[in-house]
Design a protein around this motif. Sequence first.
Motif, short mmCIF file in Angstrom:
data_model
loop_
_atom_site.label_atom_id
_atom_site.label_comp_id
_atom_site.label_asym_id
_atom_site.label_seq_id
_atom_site.Cartn_x
_atom_site.Cartn_y
_atom_site.Cartn_z
N TYR A 65 8.67 -11.22 -0.58
CA TYR A 65 9.33 -9.97 -0.19
C TYR A 65 8.56 -8.77 -0.78
O TYR A 65 8.41 -7.73 -0.13
N TYR A 66 8.05 -8.94 -1.99
CA TYR A 66 7.28 -7.88 -2.66
C TYR A 66 6.06 -7.50 -1.84
O TYR A 66 5.77 -6.31 -1.67
N GLU A 67 5.33 -8.50 -1.34
CA GLU A 67 4.13 -8.20 -0.56
C GLU A 67 4.48 -7.44 0.72
O GLU A 67 3.78 -6.49 1.10
N LYS A 68 5.55 -7.83 1.39
CA LYS A 68 5.98 -7.12 2.61
C LYS A 68 6.45 -5.70 2.27
O LYS A 68 6.17 -4.76 3.01
N CYS A 69 7.14 -5.59 1.15
CA CYS A 69 7.65 -4.28 0.76
C CYS A 69 6.52 -3.30 0.46
O CYS A 69 6.62 -2.10 0.74
N LYS A 70 5.42 -3.81 -0.10
CA LYS A 70 4.29 -2.94 -0.39
C LYS A 70 3.70 -2.37 0.91
O LYS A 70 3.31 -1.21 0.98
N LEU A 71 3.66 -3.22 1.95
CA LEU A 71 3.19 -2.75 3.25
C LEU A 71 4.14 -1.69 3.83
O LEU A 71 3.70 -0.66 4.36
N VAL A 76 5.47 4.02 5.06
CA VAL A 76 6.39 5.15 4.86
C VAL A 76 5.66 6.34 4.26
O VAL A 76 5.84 7.48 4.68
N GLU A 77 4.83 6.06 3.26
CA GLU A 77 4.06 7.14 2.63
C GLU A 77 3.10 7.79 3.62
O GLU A 77 2.92 9.01 3.63
N GLU A 78 2.49 6.97 4.48
CA GLU A 78 1.61 7.51 5.52
C GLU A 78 2.38 8.42 6.46
O GLU A 78 1.92 9.51 6.82
N ALA A 79 3.57 7.97 6.88
CA ALA A 79 4.40 8.77 7.79
C ALA A 79 4.82 10.08 7.14
O ALA A 79 4.81 11.14 7.78
#
Length: 302
Positions: A65-71, A76-79
């Motif tokens: 879940y951590y790896e997916k959350c980082k993506l 979100v930061e890009e947006a």
Amino acid sequence: MDRIQAVRLFIRVVDLGSFSKAAADMGMGQPSATKLVAQLEQQLGSRLLHRSTHGVTPTEIGALYYEKCKLIAHHVEEAETVASLLQSQVQGGLRISTSVAFGRRVLVPLVMRFMQLNPKLQIELNFEDRYVNLVEQGIDVAIRMGRLADSTLGARYLGINPWVLVAAPGYLERRGTPLSPADLAAHDALIYSTVQGDARWHFIGADGQLLPVPVKGPLRSNNLSALLAAARGGMGVAALPWYVAYESVNSGVVRPLLGDWALPSQEIHAVYPSPRLVPAKVSGFVAWLQGQFGEAWWTDQK
């Protein structure tokens, strides 16, 4: 629960191996941080973290879940970065609304100049003499004359729209030149029905007193260009905005009348849907317009 905040907190807990450090890093209390992650686990139906006296580590599911959350956090930061960038630049689509006469004679050349200064803008100009609901019609900026009725809108004062009384020389030779507002009773008035709907023209004397004068005549219209054409054709006396009459006055086709009396001026405002979080394309355009309506601005119009 704020899912984005919870995801960001979970990432920081795993990165730092501590609820207290992650909470401090995100500016919240440790109890709130612990509760937020617990809510996330409950919603997912899975245990994400091992808690021990040695620290906090992710479970097998928690690591995935951590790896997916980082993506997710990265996207979100890009947006947010893109939104912030667009908010700070004069670019994108800009829908503008104004009245027909003002739009054609005044706003079009101003907009063309602004577009040259801001080549990334795409402008849509809408000309309507009726009241337009900005939110319903998706309008970014409207240019309006007179008193503003809707206090929920964002607004900026641009300048003054003065009016003038005019008639053609041929008409004045036939009917005589009015020397006072009272003389208009013997003249044919060309009435702008949108403003002078009650067939009264209001004059302001040197003492500042308002003098209403009833008028009558052969033509009423809600179109200023039609009234100017009638005045140029010698059909009567017309009260017109200076920006409409100036070229004809300057060329001698019509003459200004009653120079010792003034017709009430209108304030010009730029209005937009909300005074908060105004996009840069709107604030930039409005700020630029504020520099275009100085003294006798109508003499610069074509």
